[in-house]
Design a protein around this motif. Structure first.
Motif, short mmCIF file in Angstrom:
data_model
loop_
_atom_site.label_atom_id
_atom_site.label_comp_id
_atom_site.label_asym_id
_atom_site.label_seq_id
_atom_site.Cartn_x
_atom_site.Cartn_y
_atom_site.Cartn_z
N ARG A 156 0.78 -1.09 0.07
CA ARG A 156 0.06 0.13 0.05
C ARG A 156 1.14 1.28 -0.04
O ARG A 156 2.10 1.09 0.28
CB ARG A 156 -0.91 -0.09 1.27
N ILE A 157 0.34 2.38 -0.35
CA ILE A 157 1.03 3.80 -0.11
C ILE A 157 0.97 4.01 1.31
O ILE A 157 -0.26 3.69 2.03
CB ILE A 157 0.41 4.71 -1.24
N GLY A 158 1.97 4.76 1.96
CA GLY A 158 2.12 4.94 3.38
C GLY A 158 1.94 6.33 3.84
O GLY A 158 1.53 6.67 4.67
N HIS A 159 2.77 7.15 2.86
CA HIS A 159 2.88 8.55 3.48
C HIS A 159 3.58 9.44 2.43
O HIS A 159 4.09 8.96 1.58
CB HIS A 159 3.59 8.72 4.76
N VAL A 160 3.51 10.60 2.41
CA VAL A 160 4.34 11.60 1.87
C VAL A 160 5.05 12.53 2.53
O VAL A 160 4.36 12.81 3.62
CB VAL A 160 3.34 12.12 0.71
N VAL A 161 5.99 13.03 2.06
CA VAL A 161 6.76 14.24 2.90
C VAL A 161 6.86 15.39 1.84
O VAL A 161 7.30 15.43 0.75
CB VAL A 161 8.22 13.61 3.36
N ILE A 162 6.72 16.52 2.55
CA ILE A 162 6.83 17.82 1.64
C ILE A 162 8.01 18.55 2.09
O ILE A 162 8.05 18.92 3.60
CB ILE A 162 5.46 18.68 2.03
#
Ligand SMILES: [Fe+2]
Length: 319
Positions: A156-162
């Protein structure tokens, strides 16, 4: 604390643009995603969990087009459309899986889509290994463990960082519009008032969720630092590492190691256009009884084992 407009349920997908869909599919397949659908100019990739797709590539000049999050209800989409700063109307998603969305720009001008009602798909098979250690020394009695040399199987996709020059405003925007809450923050070593990083999770009350779904890091330019995908387990991460290393040795960026905040075992790769994709397995899971904490850089951003972050990782900010 601000009252959020809505509370997202999870991250849904990343939508990138790449000039060569064959090259993109070859990379993403080696990374461990599976083609869900490919039309003339769009590629949809999935993991083994039931989401219809978790990675979209549109053909064109390289760009990070949108980060998508799941709304909990159609009413929430309408609420976000009414109350979110500059939010679009509720639109039909005219692509495989269908559903509805609201488009909105976050504080740095990066476009997000908050979605609801996208079809799910049957899960794909993934065998879970049992491990003969700890209290359960005979979890695999008489069974031989053999790890195949193959790409990881992304779940699955878990997180994103900006990455963002205005971290406080970016976090405030996301907490108000998406209802995420801070698990841990990191400040400059000798200056507790200067925020360097903010790890935010989905607010699911008493239910346990991943340590972070969205993280922000202070940087001179804004953009996506990385997008992150959960794999099956340690062996799956390691055999995926070996497979990627054989084909794309120059694209490896950082890992293997274990983070402190979130505690994931991680491995970071660039795609052929420099966008950073992470594999991880095992994470701290928290609920609303977690006590928010602030850490100095030396402990908060330290790898518990494995190498520390290289400069190229810290500078990643794809738009
Ligand atoms: Fe990450």
């Amino acid at each position: 604390m601000v009252t959020p407009i809505i509370r997202i349920k999870d991250i849904a997908w990343i939508r990138l643009r790449s000039p060569d869909l064959d090259k993109a599919e070859e990379y993403l397949t080696t990374f461990g995603l599976v083609r869900a659908e490919r039309s003339g100019d769009k590629l949809y990739m999935r993991g083994t969990d039931p989401s219809h797709h978790i990675h979209i590539t549109e053909k064109g000049d390289p760009a990070v087009l949108r980060i998508a999050f799941w709304a909990q209800s159609l009413e929430d989409l309408h609420k976000l459309s009414r109350e979110g700063d500059g939010a679009s109307a509720v639109e039909d998603l005219d692509e495989p899986g269908g559903g509805k969305r609201v488009r909105i720009r976050e504080h740095n001008g990066m476009e997000l889509e908050v979605v609801w009602g996208v079809e799910s798909a049957a899960p794909l098979q993934a065998e879970a290994n049992a491990f003969n250690f700890g209290a359960n020394k005979t979890a695999r009695p008489g069974k031989l463990l053999r790890v195949e040399h193959r790409p990881s199987l992304v779940k699955r996709i878990g997180h994103v960082v900006i990455s963002t020059p205005e971290i406080e405003k970016s976090v405030a925007w996301a907490q108000r519009h998406l209802g995420i809450v801070a698990s841990d923050d990191v400040h400059m070593e000798d200056d507790p008032d200067t925020l360097l990083a903010s790890f935010n999770r989905v607010d699911a009350g008493p239910d346990y969720v991943d340590h972070h779904v969205m993280m922000f890091g202070r940087h001179a330019s804004s953009g996506m630092n990385h997008v992150s995908f959960e794999v099956q387990d340690f062996d799956d991460l390691a055999t995926g590492h070996d497979t990627l290393m054989q084909k794309y040795p120059d694209l490896h960026l950082w890992g293997l190691g274990r983070h402190t905040l979130g505690a994931q075992v991680f491995d970071y790769w660039m795609d052929p256009w420099g966008r950073v994709h992470e594999h991880w397995t095992d994470t701290d899971v928290l609920n609303n009884s977690h006590e928010y904490r602030k850490h100095p850089k030396s402990t908060g951003l330290h790898s518990q084992w494995g190498p520390q972050a290289p400069q190229a990782f810290r500078d990643a900010a794809s738009r």
